[in-house]
Scaffold this motif. Sequence first.
Motif, PDB file in Angstrom:
ATOM      1  N   HIS A 120      35.128  40.389  39.592  1.00 41.60           N
ATOM      2  CA  HIS A 120      36.799  40.326  39.112  1.00 41.60           C
ATOM      3  C   HIS A 120      37.029  42.109  38.785  1.00 41.60           C
ATOM      4  O   HIS A 120      36.668  42.914  38.318  1.00 41.60           O
ATOM      5  N   ALA A 157      42.692  41.154  47.715  1.00 44.39           N
ATOM      6  CA  ALA A 157      42.749  39.446  47.304  1.00 44.39           C
ATOM      7  C   ALA A 157      42.419  38.409  48.401  1.00 44.39           C
ATOM      8  O   ALA A 157      41.538  37.424  48.337  1.00 44.39           O
ATOM      9  N   ALA A 166      38.286  38.095  42.598  1.00 49.00           N
ATOM     10  CA  ALA A 166      38.652  38.565  42.561  1.00 49.00           C
ATOM     11  C   ALA A 166      39.832  39.690  41.797  1.00 49.00           C
ATOM     12  O   ALA A 166      39.308  40.659  42.281  1.00 49.00           O
ATOM     13  N   ASN A 168      43.240  41.063  40.811  1.00 54.36           N
ATOM     14  CA  ASN A 168      44.396  41.214  40.443  1.00 54.36           C
ATOM     15  C   ASN A 168      44.708  42.862  39.499  1.00 54.36           C
ATOM     16  O   ASN A 168      44.405  43.686  39.179  1.00 54.36           O
ATOM     17  N   GLN A 208      39.709  35.568  36.467  1.00 52.38           N
ATOM     18  CA  GLN A 208      39.962  35.345  37.911  1.00 52.38           C
ATOM     19  C   GLN A 208      39.259  33.725  38.153  1.00 52.38           C
ATOM     20  O   GLN A 208      39.242  33.611  39.088  1.00 52.38           O
ATOM     21  N   ASN A 212      44.074  35.155  41.209  1.00 52.56           N
ATOM     22  CA  ASN A 212      43.819  36.215  42.271  1.00 52.56           C
ATOM     23  C   ASN A 212      45.104  36.472  43.296  1.00 52.56           C
ATOM     24  O   ASN A 212      45.226  35.623  43.596  1.00 52.56           O
TER      25      ASN A 212
END
Length: 223
Positions: A120, A157, A166, A168, A208, A212
Amino acid sequence: MKNIIITGTSRGIGLELAVQLADAGHQILALSRQTPSRLLQHANVTCLSVDLSAPDFSLVEQFLKSWQHVDAIVHNAGALVLKPFAQTTAEDFQRIYRVNVFAVAALTQACLPYLKNGSHVVAISSIGGVQGSMKFAGLSAYSSSKGAVITLMELLAEEYREQGIAFNALALGSVQTDMLAEAFPGYQAPIQPADMARFIADFALNGQRFFNGKLLPVSSTTP
């Protein structure tokens, strides 16, 4: 336990985040120009001195050979300049973008061989970088850079979706940090760095599973 990289750990949210995750038993690689004693004394924290305005991640790449995998990256470091747009120079824009955007891209590239399915990557952005949010004079370089890093996370992503990595972005509102005091002198935020760090820690470990390529505003105030 997870292997987690955090940037901007010398103070504020980054410092609290590193301490909280290390106290929980995770292994932390803390990247900042200066290293506070709270991190130097922690058995679960490795500190490397990195100037993100002129990033060289060769030491990071060397260290990661011992870890072999990275479970999470929190791109927390940030730079800010408060100037009227007419007085904001090209060097001001370049300095802010080097820390807030280019270093995020470069560190992520350095870590790619160690990011696996389930890893993540979290970019700490600002509510000021979100399209349609209230904007404030004097923050053209800062807020536009925070908008850029949001889009970068959305793009990565998609590019690494099949690998299960993932990406973010969290767009933070006001937190009582030195950077907030620089941008809004005299303003008192209702949230302290340790409180926001707890939210970010949980999101870095678990977000995650649910998100995503997403932007999540984390703001209770304006600014």
